[in-house]
Design a protein around this motif. Sequence first.
Motif, PDB file in Angstrom:
ATOM      1  N   GLU A   1      -5.724 -11.005   9.179  1.00  0.00           N
ATOM      2  CA  GLU A   1      -6.570 -12.125   8.743  1.00  0.00           C
ATOM      3  C   GLU A   1      -5.767 -13.262   8.117  1.00  0.00           C
ATOM      4  O   GLU A   1      -6.334 -14.208   7.583  1.00  0.00           O
ATOM      5  N   GLU A   2      -4.438 -13.149   8.187  1.00  0.00           N
ATOM      6  CA  GLU A   2      -3.509 -14.168   7.686  1.00  0.00           C
ATOM      7  C   GLU A   2      -3.720 -14.497   6.217  1.00  0.00           C
ATOM      8  O   GLU A   2      -3.551 -15.630   5.780  1.00  0.00           O
ATOM      9  N   LYS A   3      -4.068 -13.484   5.428  1.00  0.00           N
ATOM     10  CA  LYS A   3      -4.227 -13.653   3.992  1.00  0.00           C
ATOM     11  C   LYS A   3      -2.889 -13.522   3.262  1.00  0.00           C
ATOM     12  O   LYS A   3      -2.773 -13.939   2.108  1.00  0.00           O
ATOM     13  N   VAL A   4      -1.920 -12.877   3.923  1.00  0.00           N
ATOM     14  CA  VAL A   4      -0.604 -12.649   3.329  1.00  0.00           C
ATOM     15  C   VAL A   4       0.481 -12.929   4.364  1.00  0.00           C
ATOM     16  O   VAL A   4       0.210 -13.002   5.572  1.00  0.00           O
ATOM     17  N   ASP A   5       1.705 -13.035   3.877  1.00  0.00           N
ATOM     18  CA  ASP A   5       2.853 -13.272   4.759  1.00  0.00           C
ATOM     19  C   ASP A   5       3.416 -11.973   5.317  1.00  0.00           C
ATOM     20  O   ASP A   5       3.812 -11.921   6.488  1.00  0.00           O
ATOM     21  N   PHE A   6       3.494 -10.944   4.476  1.00  0.00           N
ATOM     22  CA  PHE A   6       4.091  -9.665   4.870  1.00  0.00           C
ATOM     23  C   PHE A   6       3.372  -8.514   4.197  1.00  0.00           C
ATOM     24  O   PHE A   6       2.639  -8.704   3.228  1.00  0.00           O
ATOM     25  N   GLY A   7       3.662  -7.307   4.707  1.00  0.00           N
ATOM     26  CA  GLY A   7       3.172  -6.092   4.083  1.00  0.00           C
ATOM     27  C   GLY A   7       4.327  -5.142   3.825  1.00  0.00           C
ATOM     28  O   GLY A   7       5.318  -5.137   4.565  1.00  0.00           O
ATOM     29  N   ILE A   8       4.171  -4.352   2.788  1.00  0.00           N
ATOM     30  CA  ILE A   8       5.110  -3.269   2.484  1.00  0.00           C
ATOM     31  C   ILE A   8       4.266  -2.026   2.271  1.00  0.00           C
ATOM     32  O   ILE A   8       3.302  -2.045   1.491  1.00  0.00           O
ATOM     33  N   ILE A   9       4.620  -0.951   2.983  1.00  0.00           N
ATOM     34  CA  ILE A   9       3.858   0.286   2.884  1.00  0.00           C
ATOM     35  C   ILE A   9       4.817   1.445   2.632  1.00  0.00           C
ATOM     36  O   ILE A   9       5.948   1.429   3.106  1.00  0.00           O
ATOM     37  N   ILE A  10       4.338   2.421   1.881  1.00  0.00           N
ATOM     38  CA  ILE A  10       5.209   3.506   1.448  1.00  0.00           C
ATOM     39  C   ILE A  10       4.447   4.823   1.491  1.00  0.00           C
ATOM     40  O   ILE A  10       3.341   4.930   0.952  1.00  0.00           O
ATOM     41  N   CYS A  11       5.054   5.807   2.133  1.00  0.00           N
ATOM     42  CA  CYS A  11       4.559   7.176   2.052  1.00  0.00           C
ATOM     43  C   CYS A  11       5.780   8.097   2.062  1.00  0.00           C
ATOM     44  O   CYS A  11       6.916   7.612   2.044  1.00  0.00           O
TER      45      CYS A  11
ATOM     46  N   ASN B   1       6.409   7.624   8.237  1.00  0.00           N
ATOM     47  CA  ASN B   1       5.877   7.714   9.598  1.00  0.00           C
ATOM     48  C   ASN B   1       4.373   7.514   9.674  1.00  0.00           C
ATOM     49  O   ASN B   1       3.893   6.706  10.459  1.00  0.00           O
ATOM     50  N   GLY B   2       3.628   8.247   8.880  1.00  0.00           N
ATOM     51  CA  GLY B   2       2.170   8.127   8.928  1.00  0.00           C
ATOM     52  C   GLY B   2       1.711   6.729   8.590  1.00  0.00           C
ATOM     53  O   GLY B   2       0.817   6.170   9.236  1.00  0.00           O
ATOM     54  N   ALA B   3       2.343   6.143   7.587  1.00  0.00           N
ATOM     55  CA  ALA B   3       1.997   4.778   7.197  1.00  0.00           C
ATOM     56  C   ALA B   3       2.284   3.807   8.334  1.00  0.00           C
ATOM     57  O   ALA B   3       1.452   2.952   8.663  1.00  0.00           O
ATOM     58  N   ALA B   4       3.454   3.925   8.951  1.00  0.00           N
ATOM     59  CA  ALA B   4       3.827   3.029  10.050  1.00  0.00           C
ATOM     60  C   ALA B   4       2.890   3.195  11.242  1.00  0.00           C
ATOM     61  O   ALA B   4       2.454   2.214  11.849  1.00  0.00           O
ATOM     62  N   MET B   5       2.570   4.426  11.583  1.00  0.00           N
ATOM     63  CA  MET B   5       1.668   4.677  12.710  1.00  0.00           C
ATOM     64  C   MET B   5       0.298   4.057  12.457  1.00  0.00           C
ATOM     65  O   MET B   5      -0.304   3.476  13.358  1.00  0.00           O
TER      66      MET B   5
ATOM     67  N   GLY C   1       0.833  -1.197   0.000  1.00  0.00           N
ATOM     68  CA  GLY C   1       0.000   0.000   0.000  1.00  0.00           C
ATOM     69  C   GLY C   1       0.863   1.241   0.000  1.00  0.00           C
ATOM     70  O   GLY C   1       1.951   1.244   0.564  1.00  0.00           O
ATOM     71  N   ASN C   2       0.377   2.282  -0.633  1.00  0.00           N
ATOM     72  CA  ASN C   2       1.150   3.526  -0.726  1.00  0.00           C
ATOM     73  C   ASN C   2       0.234   4.710  -0.965  1.00  0.00           C
ATOM     74  O   ASN C   2      -0.884   4.561  -1.451  1.00  0.00           O
ATOM     75  N   ASP C   3       0.765   5.878  -0.633  1.00  0.00           N
ATOM     76  CA  ASP C   3       0.090   7.111  -1.016  1.00  0.00           C
ATOM     77  C   ASP C   3       0.779   7.659  -2.264  1.00  0.00           C
ATOM     78  O   ASP C   3       1.622   6.988  -2.879  1.00  0.00           O
TER      79      ASP C   3
ATOM     80  N   GLU D   1       5.887   5.612  -7.453  1.00  0.00           N
ATOM     81  CA  GLU D   1       7.023   5.150  -8.261  1.00  0.00           C
ATOM     82  C   GLU D   1       7.725   3.975  -7.583  1.00  0.00           C
ATOM     83  O   GLU D   1       8.056   2.977  -8.234  1.00  0.00           O
ATOM     84  N   TYR D   2       7.932   4.083  -6.275  1.00  0.00           N
ATOM     85  CA  TYR D   2       8.615   3.024  -5.534  1.00  0.00           C
ATOM     86  C   TYR D   2       7.781   1.753  -5.523  1.00  0.00           C
ATOM     87  O   TYR D   2       8.286   0.655  -5.695  1.00  0.00           O
ATOM     88  N   LYS D   3       6.479   1.921  -5.309  1.00  0.00           N
ATOM     89  CA  LYS D   3       5.600   0.749  -5.283  1.00  0.00           C
ATOM     90  C   LYS D   3       5.644  -0.009  -6.595  1.00  0.00           C
ATOM     91  O   LYS D   3       5.763  -1.236  -6.607  1.00  0.00           O
ATOM     92  N   LEU D   4       5.573   0.693  -7.694  1.00  0.00           N
ATOM     93  CA  LEU D   4       5.576   0.031  -8.996  1.00  0.00           C
ATOM     94  C   LEU D   4       6.877  -0.743  -9.220  1.00  0.00           C
ATOM     95  O   LEU D   4       6.862  -1.868  -9.717  1.00  0.00           O
TER      96      LEU D   4
END
Length: 143
Positions: free
Chosen positions: A55-65, A69-73, A6-8, A13-16
């Motif tokens: 919900e254990e649908k995935v192993d890990f998450g990657i988030i980017i903003c 900080n806002g994403a992590a919080m 997930g990203n804002d 660019e980083y997400k892609l």
Amino acid sequence: MKISIGNDHAGTEYKLAIIGLLKSLNIEVINYGTDGTDSVDYADFIHPVAKDIEEEKVDFGIIICGSGNGAAMTANKHQKIRCALCWNKEIVQLAREHNDANVLSLPARYISLPQALEMVKVFLSTAFEGGRHERRIEKIPCN
């Protein structure tokens, strides 16, 4: 392996590029992030990533903003989430080894794209050490 991302607008660019890396590693990706650069609210794209882990649908998450900080919080408000805001691969390695981080938060405005890709590789290839770190993880009230 399956990863939610997930990203804002600051992280598009980083997400892609990260999705391209993950797919080249045969990792399934669920993309909740925006694909544009128009201003959006990061929380709208981070909550679904955290829910997938809860919900254990995935192993890990990657988030980017922009700052990470806002994403992590936002992610860390969810049960079962141990999100680490990281700015270099050494911190990523420790977050996995010592903290069993299951979400990586990247600050797109403060790291280069090559750094981000290396950090993702370290995140995915580093195992939790357990041992003395296990009892510390158990003291985090959301687990």
